[in-house]
Motif scaffolding. Structure first.
Motif, short mmCIF file in Angstrom:
data_model
loop_
_atom_site.label_atom_id
_atom_site.label_comp_id
_atom_site.label_asym_id
_atom_site.label_seq_id
_atom_site.Cartn_x
_atom_site.Cartn_y
_atom_site.Cartn_z
N GLY A 1 0.82 -1.21 0.00
CA GLY A 1 0.00 0.00 0.00
C GLY A 1 0.84 1.26 0.00
O GLY A 1 0.57 2.20 0.75
N ALA A 2 1.86 1.29 -0.86
CA ALA A 2 2.85 2.38 -0.82
C ALA A 2 2.63 3.44 -1.88
O ALA A 2 3.51 4.25 -2.14
CB ALA A 2 4.26 1.81 -0.95
N ALA A 3 1.47 3.46 -2.51
CA ALA A 3 1.23 4.44 -3.58
C ALA A 3 1.04 5.84 -3.04
O ALA A 3 1.30 6.82 -3.74
CB ALA A 3 0.01 4.03 -4.40
N SER A 4 0.61 5.97 -1.78
CA SER A 4 0.34 7.30 -1.22
C SER A 4 0.30 7.19 0.30
O SER A 4 0.44 6.10 0.87
CB SER A 4 -1.00 7.85 -1.75
N ARG B 1 -3.01 12.83 8.20
CA ARG B 1 -3.40 13.62 7.02
C ARG B 1 -3.08 12.84 5.74
O ARG B 1 -2.05 13.04 5.11
CB ARG B 1 -2.70 14.97 7.02
N THR B 2 -3.97 11.95 5.40
CA THR B 2 -3.87 11.19 4.16
C THR B 2 -5.25 11.18 3.51
O THR B 2 -6.19 11.79 4.02
CB THR B 2 -3.44 9.73 4.42
N THR C 1 -14.71 14.17 13.00
CA THR C 1 -13.60 13.78 12.13
C THR C 1 -13.04 14.98 11.38
O THR C 1 -11.82 15.15 11.27
CB THR C 1 -14.06 12.71 11.13
N ARG C 2 -13.93 15.83 10.86
CA ARG C 2 -13.46 17.03 10.14
C ARG C 2 -12.64 17.93 11.07
O ARG C 2 -11.63 18.51 10.66
CB ARG C 2 -14.64 17.80 9.56
N PRO D 1 1.76 12.11 7.59
CA PRO D 1 2.17 10.71 7.44
C PRO D 1 3.64 10.48 7.73
O PRO D 1 4.03 9.37 8.11
CB PRO D 1 1.83 10.40 5.97
N GLU D 2 4.46 11.51 7.58
CA GLU D 2 5.89 11.37 7.88
C GLU D 2 6.14 11.07 9.36
O GLU D 2 7.13 10.42 9.71
CB GLU D 2 6.64 12.64 7.47
N ILE D 3 5.24 11.54 10.24
CA ILE D 3 5.37 11.22 11.67
C ILE D 3 5.21 9.73 11.89
O ILE D 3 5.96 9.10 12.65
CB ILE D 3 4.35 12.03 12.49
#
Length: 273
Positions: free
Chosen positions: A13-16, A180-181, A208-209, A218-220
């Motif tokens: 699942g590495a596309a994004s 944040r994805t 959720t919003r 996502p880098e975290i």
């Protein structure tokens, strides 16, 4: 490219999102990285080799592992990240829809894990990092099927880790919270919706919003995955981000009744005892 002594990692699942950030972080940490997606996409800046793999298909998984091992002669790390979510009340998803989610989120993990274990055992070492979720510890309303899949991943991972430690292999869990994805934007709608849940569901969607406005990058999560992949010895679980750490601590130490009341309020649910 020929075989190498450089450690090799596979990230599903590495596309994004978390998968892509993890693949890049592992590359920066010195791994030779193979990322997967359901559909073929080109490698990005030469950093990561992207391969097509459908984790719901045994032959596809076996072909992936055979290709990577054939090119490198080793598989040191598997990061099971592929997955998706369903946003709806528990009874709004048919058994067929729930099975489709489990086929990716749980059985995809089982397929890829079983494919790499013999190779890791033969080389006397390896690590498997399974991307769980804080919902694998603290299940959320209107995410019942997804939460159940992550609870299953947690149980599978902990059991497996006991079984393979003596073979030089460790299995580790990483538990992110809101990130944040595109995950939340791509949540699947239930296939058997019921109008009586509309109001409560709307409240959770507002929540959720709000939290997504300050969610972790996502880098975290990727940094925590690298830590989980390289720590010697590793912990069994790593929370990723401040929200996940806070939720984990509260669930463990706050009395159940108090936690339940606070959680329902946070989720915009009515205060029912």
């Amino acid at each position: 490219m020929g075989k190498t002594d450089i450690k090799t990692a596979i990230v599903t699942g590495a596309a994004s999102g978390i998968g892509l950030a993890t693949a890049k972080a592992l590359k920066a940490a010195g791994y030779r990285v193979y990322g997967t997606s359901r559909r073929p996409i080109p490698g990005r800046d030469g950093d990561v080799t992207m391969l097509a793999c459908d984790v719901t298909d045994d032959a596809s998984v076996e072909a992936l592992v055979k290709t990577v091992h054939g090119e490198t002669g080793r598989i040191d790390l598997l990061v099971n990240n592929a997955g998706f979510g369903i946003s709806g009340a528990a009874e709004e998803s048919t058994a067929e829809q729930a099975q489709a989610l489990f086929d990716v989120n749980l059985f995809g993990v089982i397929r890829t894990t079983r494919a790499v274990l013999p190779l890791m055992r033969a080389q006397a070492g390896g690590r498997i990092v399974n991307i769980s979720s804080i919902l694998g510890l603290v299940p959320a309303p209107y995410m019942a099927v997804y939460s159940a899949s992550k609870h299953a991943v947690e149980g599978y991972s902990e059991s497996l880790d006991h079984e393979v430690r003596g073979q030089g292999i460790r299995v580790v869990l990483v538990e992110p919270a809101y990130t944040r994805t595109a995950f939340d934007a791509n949540l699947v709608s239930p296939d058997a919706p019921l109008s009586l849940y509309d109001s409560d569901r709307a409240g959770r969607e507002r929540f959720t919003r709000e939290v997504m406005a300050t969610a972790d990058a996502p880098e975290i999560v990727a940094e925590v995955v690298v830590k989980a992949a390289t720590a010697a010895p590793p912990h069994l679980r790593y929370t990723a981000g401040s929200m996940a750490r806070q939720a984990s601590l509260l669930r463990r130490f706050v009395p159940a009744k108090q936690f339940d009341k606070s959680y329902r309020k946070q989720m915009r649910l009515p205060p029912v005892s």
